[in-house]
Design a protein around this motif. Structure first.
Motif, PDB file in Angstrom:
ATOM      1  N   ILE A   1       0.825  -1.208   0.000  1.00 56.91           N
ATOM      2  CA  ILE A   1       0.000   0.000   0.000  1.00 56.91           C
ATOM      3  C   ILE A   1       0.857   1.254   0.000  1.00 56.91           C
ATOM      4  O   ILE A   1       0.438   2.306  -0.460  1.00 56.91           O
ATOM      5  CB  ILE A   1      -0.952  -0.012   1.216  1.00 56.91           C
TER       6      ILE A   1
ATOM      7  N   LEU B   1      -2.716  10.217  -2.470  1.00 51.47           N
ATOM      8  CA  LEU B   1      -3.825   9.264  -2.379  1.00 51.47           C
ATOM      9  C   LEU B   1      -3.950   8.695  -0.975  1.00 51.47           C
ATOM     10  O   LEU B   1      -5.062   8.513  -0.458  1.00 51.47           O
ATOM     11  CB  LEU B   1      -3.615   8.142  -3.396  1.00 51.47           C
ATOM     12  N   LEU B   2      -2.831   8.427  -0.330  1.00 53.55           N
ATOM     13  CA  LEU B   2      -2.893   7.961   1.057  1.00 53.55           C
ATOM     14  C   LEU B   2      -3.493   9.027   1.970  1.00 53.55           C
ATOM     15  O   LEU B   2      -4.241   8.708   2.903  1.00 53.55           O
ATOM     16  CB  LEU B   2      -1.492   7.588   1.528  1.00 53.55           C
TER      17      LEU B   2
ATOM     18  N   LYS C   1      -5.753  11.183   1.175  1.00 55.67           N
ATOM     19  CA  LYS C   1      -7.201  11.196   0.979  1.00 55.67           C
ATOM     20  C   LYS C   1      -7.866  10.013   1.683  1.00 55.67           C
ATOM     21  O   LYS C   1      -8.997  10.122   2.164  1.00 55.67           O
ATOM     22  CB  LYS C   1      -7.522  11.181  -0.516  1.00 55.67           C
ATOM     23  N   ILE C   2      -7.163   8.887   1.724  1.00 63.54           N
ATOM     24  CA  ILE C   2      -7.713   7.729   2.437  1.00 63.54           C
ATOM     25  C   ILE C   2      -7.764   8.016   3.938  1.00 63.54           C
ATOM     26  O   ILE C   2      -8.772   7.762   4.606  1.00 63.54           O
ATOM     27  CB  ILE C   2      -6.870   6.480   2.141  1.00 63.54           C
ATOM     28  N   PHE C   3      -6.666   8.548   4.473  1.00 60.82           N
ATOM     29  CA  PHE C   3      -6.623   8.842   5.909  1.00 60.82           C
ATOM     30  C   PHE C   3      -7.575   9.970   6.281  1.00 60.82           C
ATOM     31  O   PHE C   3      -7.966  10.078   7.449  1.00 60.82           O
ATOM     32  CB  PHE C   3      -5.207   9.224   6.318  1.00 60.82           C
TER      33      PHE C   3
ATOM     34  N   HIS D   1     -10.597  10.241   5.659  1.00 65.15           N
ATOM     35  CA  HIS D   1     -11.905   9.715   6.038  1.00 65.15           C
ATOM     36  C   HIS D   1     -11.894   9.107   7.446  1.00 65.15           C
ATOM     37  O   HIS D   1     -12.942   8.648   7.919  1.00 65.15           O
ATOM     38  CB  HIS D   1     -12.361   8.661   5.027  1.00 65.15           C
TER      39      HIS D   1
ATOM     40  N   ARG E   1      -6.615   8.171  13.490  1.00 64.06           N
ATOM     41  CA  ARG E   1      -5.322   8.537  12.913  1.00 64.06           C
ATOM     42  C   ARG E   1      -4.224   8.571  13.975  1.00 64.06           C
ATOM     43  O   ARG E   1      -3.098   8.125  13.728  1.00 64.06           O
ATOM     44  CB  ARG E   1      -5.421   9.900  12.229  1.00 64.06           C
TER      45      ARG E   1
ATOM     46  N   TRP F   1       3.731   6.354   7.814  1.00 62.18           N
ATOM     47  CA  TRP F   1       2.339   6.706   8.092  1.00 62.18           C
ATOM     48  C   TRP F   1       2.255   7.733   9.205  1.00 62.18           C
ATOM     49  O   TRP F   1       1.357   8.571   9.219  1.00 62.18           O
ATOM     50  CB  TRP F   1       1.555   5.451   8.456  1.00 62.18           C
TER      51      TRP F   1
END
Length: 632
Positions: free
Chosen positions: A253, A260-261, A263-265, A267, A273, A284
């Motif tokens: 991943i 893009l990561l 945008k995923i986080f 949410h 987080r 991360w």
């Protein structure tokens, strides 16, 4: 020699046979099955092997030596075949007939593929006798050995192999750098064998090694093999090294772009987080510290939040735009002041039920964060007009304020807000007993852009409410629990405010059927009408169903005069109704509601039993199962 080893391998166990295959794949220089594998792995001898005459040497050694001479330098020959001197090499290329039993008509071994009907160009023959033993391409054909069914392969453009041993058996030296290799042709179809016979089945073990070494490429019989997946993969790898690297690496991943990561986080919640995602790896953790995640800081219900943590957050992320510290009982005025001093771009501040905060927190926000647009500070007993005045005089861009249950706020502070904040669009007050008609009139006069107005439980009368008719953009009006509100004032507001979409008149015992009928007729844009505990009967519901074409939500809970007739007629006549609240309407029979639910599935009927059923359905959908044990 190949058949000899095959016979020896027949007696091996499967385990030893598999081990031998693994060793062969690991040690083979050409990465293909060939006789060179057996020669290289022969046991080392103490004495050098004497060089035998060409007729007495096995054909396999000659073929292997020929492969090496065409691809390797002369120095490699002495390492792999120490018994054969490089300057006195006398090769004989044969397939079945070797040594003294060679027939004169046997041609030298050549690649096995040739285009049908195409005559091969002249090429030098590597046989010891020159052209005397080969049909070659001399223009005359010699009979081939009937036992050898090997189809001949034209030299074509696959390269001219010079003679390794000259005529009359005199050795000659051949240097690869003096004879450059031309480009190879693509894969060619197999031709027929001698005497018009079909060619024998061609295998990769027989075709590929010799053609690869002679031609410098991997020409293959397309009719026998087709296109190899390994060849296609190698072509892709040669064309795009990055693609080969990505293919060899396992999917991860972290190969996704950082954007893009993020945008995923995005949410995920702040707790997810900070407590989960940031603990996976350092990469991360760094992503979770991105400034985009800290623009909207929701710290509500964090009981352990203190001033020092709030100070560190404000020092690291100075771009905070929204902060919510609702129910953070350990945060003091000093912590809010530090955040305000470091995050001057703050536009939204929310602090519900923070009873420990006083005027100092709001004054510091008004001093440092002059761009504030939303301030929600409900249920703060220590907040007074002094902080409200500072907020109204410094923050000119205020658009949304909520001072519900701040019992010490009066008209003095709210008038300053109305005069200093003309861009105000939403104001909500709840149970502020010190707020009267003076505040309502000030907002109606100085804030023409107001869209939402709520004075629930305030000391407001019809004299102040009637001034709201000047608000042309008014879309939502909350007048719950206004003791001195009459029907004429409500009807006048509905007539004048044509953009009104939501009207809440709950807990007003003066609202009757006549007022509701006017609302249904004049409310051209009205969609929501709340009449809980009003003095209405079935005629109000019948009027809504008959005259209104826009009202979708009607709540008449706790109206004791509503019966089955009113609920049935509004469901039958209204084409726009989607929700009908009948909570604690005791004269409405539950059996009648069940029939209405079946007849009008597009309408949601709210009663005690129906709400319980919907709650159970949602629980079952989420995986809940009832506990049937005796202990329960």
């Amino acid at each position: 020699m190949g058949s000899f080893f095959c016979k020896q391998r027949r007696g091996l166990t499967p385990t030893r046979d598999q081990q031998r295959k693994k060793l062969q794949r690991r040690d083979c220089l050409l990465r293909a099955p060939c006789m060179l594998c057996f020669i290289v792995r022969e046991p080392a001898v103490s004495e050098p092997v004497p060089c035998a005459p060409p007729a007495q040497r096995p054909a396999a050694i000659d073929c292997a030596h020929l492969l090496l001479l065409n691809s390797l330098q002369e120095q490699c020959c002495s390492v792999l075949l120490p018994g054969l001197p490089t300057e006195e090499t006398d090769m004989v290329c044969k397939r079945k007939n070797s040594g003294e039993n060679q027939q004169p008509g046997t041609p030298c071994k050549q690649p096995r593929c040739t285009p049908a009907g195409e005559q091969a160009p002249e090429r030098a023959c590597p046989c010891p006798g020159g052209h005397s033993h080969c049909t070659g391409n001399q223009g005359h054909a010699s009979p081939q050995n009937p036992e050898d069914h090997t189809p001949s392969c034209s030299g074509g453009d696959q390269g001219n192999i010079p003679s390794i041993a000259g005529d009359q058996g005199h050795p000659s030296t051949w240097h690869p750098q003096d004879h450059p290799q031309p480009a190879a042709d693509p894969a060619l179809p197999c031709t027929e064998g001698p005497s018009g016979q079909a060619p024998p089945e061609c295998t990769e073990k027989d075709c590929m090694p010799l053609l690869e070494e002679r031609c410098g490429t991997e020409p293959r019989c397309t009719s026998c093999h087709g296109t190899s997946s390994q060849d296609q993969l190698q072509t892709v790898r040669d064309a795009d090294p990055d693609a080969a690297r990505v293919e060899e690496e396992p999917l991860n991943i972290n190969q996704l772009p950082p954007s893009l990561l993020l945008k995923i986080f995005f949410h995920l919640s702040l707790n997810e987080r900070c407590l989960c995602v940031s603990l996976v790896c350092k990469y991360w953790r760094d992503l979770c510290l991105d400034f985009q995640f800290w623009k909207q800081l929701d710290l509500s219900s964090h009981g352990q939040m203190k001033d020092d943590i709030l100070e560190r957050i404000g020092s690291r992320f100075r771009n905070i735009l929204e902060i919510n510290i609702s129910d953070c009982l350990n945060v003091t005025d000093a912590g809010i002041e530090m955040v305000a001093a470091k995050c001057m771009g703050l536009v939204k501040y929310t602090a519900y039920r923070c009873k420990q905060l006083s005027d100092s927190s709001l004054i510091s926000l008004a001093t440092y964060c002059t761009s504030l647009q939303k301030v929600h500070v409900g249920n703060q007993d220590r907040l007074t007009d002094e902080a409200i005045k500072q907020l109204g005089s410094r923050c000119k861009d205020l658009k949304d304020i909520h001072f519900g249950q701040c019992y010490k706020i009066s008209d003095e502070g709210l008038v300053c807000i109305a005069k200093g904040c003309p861009k105000l669009k939403k104001i909500y007050l709840q149970e502020n007993k010190l707020v009267s008609d003076k505040s309502v009139e000030a907002f109606a006069e100085h804030c023409p852009e107001l869209e939402y107005v709520g004075f629930m439980g305030c000391s407001v009368t019809s004299r102040g409410v009637i001034s709201l008719t000047n608000l042309k953009n008014l879309s939502s009006l909350d007048l719950r629990h206004i003791n001195e509100l009459d029907n004429e004032t409500v009807m006048e507001i509905v007539k004048k405010c044509q953009n009104l979409t939501s009207l809440n008149l709950c807990l007003n015992r003066n609202i009757d059927d006549r007022c509701v009928e006017v609302i249904a007729k004049e409310g051209r844009s009205l969609k929501e009408l709340y009449l809980v505990t009003c003095k209405i009967t079935d005629h109000a519901l019948i009027a809504i169903g008959r005259y209104s074409t826009t009202i979708e939500t009607v709540d008449v809970g706790w109206c004791k005069e509503i019966t089955d007739q009113g609920a049935t007629l509004i469901a039958q006549s209204s084409k726009s109704i989607r929700y009908l609240g009948l909570m604690r309407c005791d004269q409405v029979n539950e059996a009648t509601v069940e029939q209405l639910v079946q007849q009008y599935p597009h309408i949601t009927f709210s009663t005690v039993l129906q709400d319980c059923k919907r709650t159970l359905e949602r629980a079952y959908q989420m995986g809940w199962t009832p506990n049937t044990s005796s202990a329960s």
